[in-house]
Design an enzyme around this catalytic site. Structure first.
Site, PDB file in Angstrom:
ATOM      1  N   ASN A 291       7.873 -18.363  19.132  1.00  0.00           N
ATOM      2  CA  ASN A 291       7.355 -19.369  18.192  1.00  0.00           C
ATOM      3  C   ASN A 291       5.840 -19.418  18.367  1.00  0.00           C
ATOM      4  OD1 ASN A 291       6.675 -21.580  16.678  1.00  0.00           O
ATOM      5  ND2 ASN A 291       7.585 -23.088  18.080  1.00  0.00           N
TER       6      ASN A 291
ATOM      7  N   LYS B 237       3.747 -21.054  16.772  1.00  0.00           N
ATOM      8  CA  LYS B 237       3.185 -22.364  16.410  1.00  0.00           C
ATOM      9  C   LYS B 237       1.956 -22.157  15.505  1.00  0.00           C
ATOM     10  CE  LYS B 237       4.768 -24.208  20.771  1.00  0.00           C
ATOM     11  NZ  LYS B 237       5.020 -25.431  21.473  1.00  0.00           N
TER      12      LYS B 237
ATOM     13  N   HIS C 195      12.582 -28.297  15.274  1.00  0.00           N
ATOM     14  CA  HIS C 195      11.754 -28.140  16.474  1.00  0.00           C
ATOM     15  C   HIS C 195      11.235 -29.522  16.870  1.00  0.00           C
ATOM     16  CE1 HIS C 195       8.418 -27.083  19.100  1.00  0.00           C
ATOM     17  NE2 HIS C 195       9.026 -25.929  19.278  1.00  0.00           N
TER      18      HIS C 195
ATOM     19  N   GLU D  69       8.482 -30.613  17.798  1.00  0.00           N
ATOM     20  CA  GLU D  69       7.193 -31.022  17.211  1.00  0.00           C
ATOM     21  C   GLU D  69       7.374 -31.481  15.770  1.00  0.00           C
ATOM     22  OE1 GLU D  69       5.080 -27.443  18.267  1.00  0.00           O
ATOM     23  OE2 GLU D  69       5.400 -27.961  20.369  1.00  0.00           O
TER      24      GLU D  69
ATOM     25  N   GLU E 124      15.929 -27.204  23.795  1.00  0.00           N
ATOM     26  CA  GLU E 124      14.535 -27.305  24.210  1.00  0.00           C
ATOM     27  C   GLU E 124      14.255 -28.725  24.689  1.00  0.00           C
ATOM     28  OE1 GLU E 124      11.862 -24.149  22.400  1.00  0.00           O
ATOM     29  OE2 GLU E 124      11.980 -25.735  20.909  1.00  0.00           O
TER      30      GLU E 124
ATOM     31  N   GLY F  87       5.647 -26.694  26.293  1.00  0.00           N
ATOM     32  CA  GLY F  87       4.188 -26.628  26.387  1.00  0.00           C
ATOM     33  C   GLY F  87       3.610 -27.389  27.562  1.00  0.00           C
TER      34      GLY F  87
ATOM     35  N   SER G 163       8.618 -23.800  28.245  1.00  0.00           N
ATOM     36  CA  SER G 163       7.824 -23.152  29.289  1.00  0.00           C
ATOM     37  C   SER G 163       8.529 -21.950  29.917  1.00  0.00           C
ATOM     38  CB  SER G 163       7.399 -24.166  30.353  1.00  0.00           C
ATOM     39  OG  SER G 163       6.588 -25.174  29.765  1.00  0.00           O
TER      40      SER G 163
HETATM   41  C1  PEP Z   1       8.373 -23.886  21.732  1.00  0.00           C
HETATM   42  O1  PEP Z   1       7.364 -23.892  21.063  1.00  0.00           O
HETATM   43  O2  PEP Z   1       9.493 -23.950  21.183  1.00  0.00           O
HETATM   44  C2  PEP Z   1       8.261 -23.780  23.181  1.00  0.00           C
HETATM   45  C3  PEP Z   1       9.345 -23.718  23.914  1.00  0.00           C
HETATM   46  O3  PEP Z   1       6.984 -23.744  23.693  1.00  0.00           O
HETATM   47  P1  PEP Z   1       6.563 -23.327  25.203  1.00  0.00           P
HETATM   48  O4  PEP Z   1       7.305 -22.059  25.536  1.00  0.00           O
HETATM   49  O5  PEP Z   1       5.100 -23.146  25.138  1.00  0.00           O
HETATM   50  O6  PEP Z   1       6.997 -24.440  26.096  1.00  0.00           O
END
Ligand code: PEP
Length: 252
Positions: free
Chosen positions: A12, A14, A97, A99, A169, A175, A214
């Site tokens: 992703n 982003k 997601h 966000e 997630e 992040g 992460s």
């Molecule tokens: C994500 O954007 O879905 C995500 C898991 O980000 P990160 O790997 O940076 O934590």
């Protein structure tokens, strides 16, 4: 990771990248995935999708969008429909997601409508679910995830999960550099599979459930070793070719 479900690693991106950066990233990955069994997917920002879908057509890497509109057409300024994504060569789309849920106020019902909209055009939705830190600390993790799944089940039905991916997630891990332990991830993945399995054991068994939060080159293998973790949804680390390739290799 099971022997029967093909692993999947999704990047992703982003709201990152530029045409030059995207090109360099994809160039660095070209030819590096050929020996792997895992399916690999990248999810660039909308404006780059058509170009990247064209470039990757027929390649080892699938293309997905990061979101879509729940409506099919009409006066929805700024939005992008499932049919448009299909038209330019997308195969997957992230829905729900964290966000989108927290910053853009997408609730469970809207996420379910997006899931249905995606499938109506033959796109495979990657349904993201997960709890916040406060919810985990107050032991609401399973309740939150059950409600996120149930909204989709109510609108789409269990059969729809035969053509979908779920990504667990934990919001506190996205992040932040904090990663769920393999055991924490496995517990939630097993819960997701069990919950869906009460409606259809075969569909639940075949469902790919990704872990996101992460994921890095250094922790991917131990996460993917868990029985119900079928790959990863990777944010930050998907922007660095060497690290993303390391994560893909860990998926097999
Ligand atoms: C994500 O954007 O879905 C995500 C898991 O980000 P990160 O790997 O940076 O934590």
């Amino acid at each position: 990771m099971s022997n029967t479900r093909r692993p999947l690693v999704a990047g992703n991106w982003k709201m990152h990248g530029s045409r030059a950066e995207n090109s360099a990233l994809l160039e660095a990955m070209t030819g590096q995935l050929d020996k792997l069994q895992a399916e690999v997917l990248v999810c660039p920002p909308f404006v780059y999708l058509a170009e990247i879908a064209g470039r990757l057509a027929g390649s080892r890497i699938a293309v997905g969008a990061q979101s879509l509109c729940a409506e099919s057409t009409g006066a929805f300024t700024g939005e992008v429909s499932a049919a448009m994504l299909k038209d330019i060569g997308c195969q997957y789309v992230l829905v729900g997601h964290s966000e989108r849920r927290s910053l853009f106020h997408e609730d469970n019902e809207l996420v379910a409508r997006k899931f249905v909209a995606a499938q109506s055009q033959g796109l495979i939705p990657v349904l993201c679910v997960g709890e916040s830190l406060a919810q985990r600390q107050s032991e609401q993790t399973f309740d939150v995830i059950r409600a996120q799944l149930d909204a989709v089940l109510a609108l789409a039905g269990i059969a729809a999960f035969a053509r979908a991916i779920v990504a667990y997630e934990p919001v506190w891990a996205i992040g932040t550099g904090l990663t769920a332990t393999p055991e924490q991830a496995q517990a939630v993945h097993a819960f997701i599979r069990k919950h869906l399995g009460t409606q259809d054991a075969q569909i639940a068994d075949g469902l790919r459930i990704l872990y996101g939060g992460s994921v890095k080159g250094s922790n991917a293998a131990e996460l993917f070793a868990m029985a119900d973790v079928d790959g990863g949804l990777v944010g930050g680390a998907s922007l660095k070719a060497a690290e993303f390739l390391q994560i893909c290799a860990a998926a097999g």
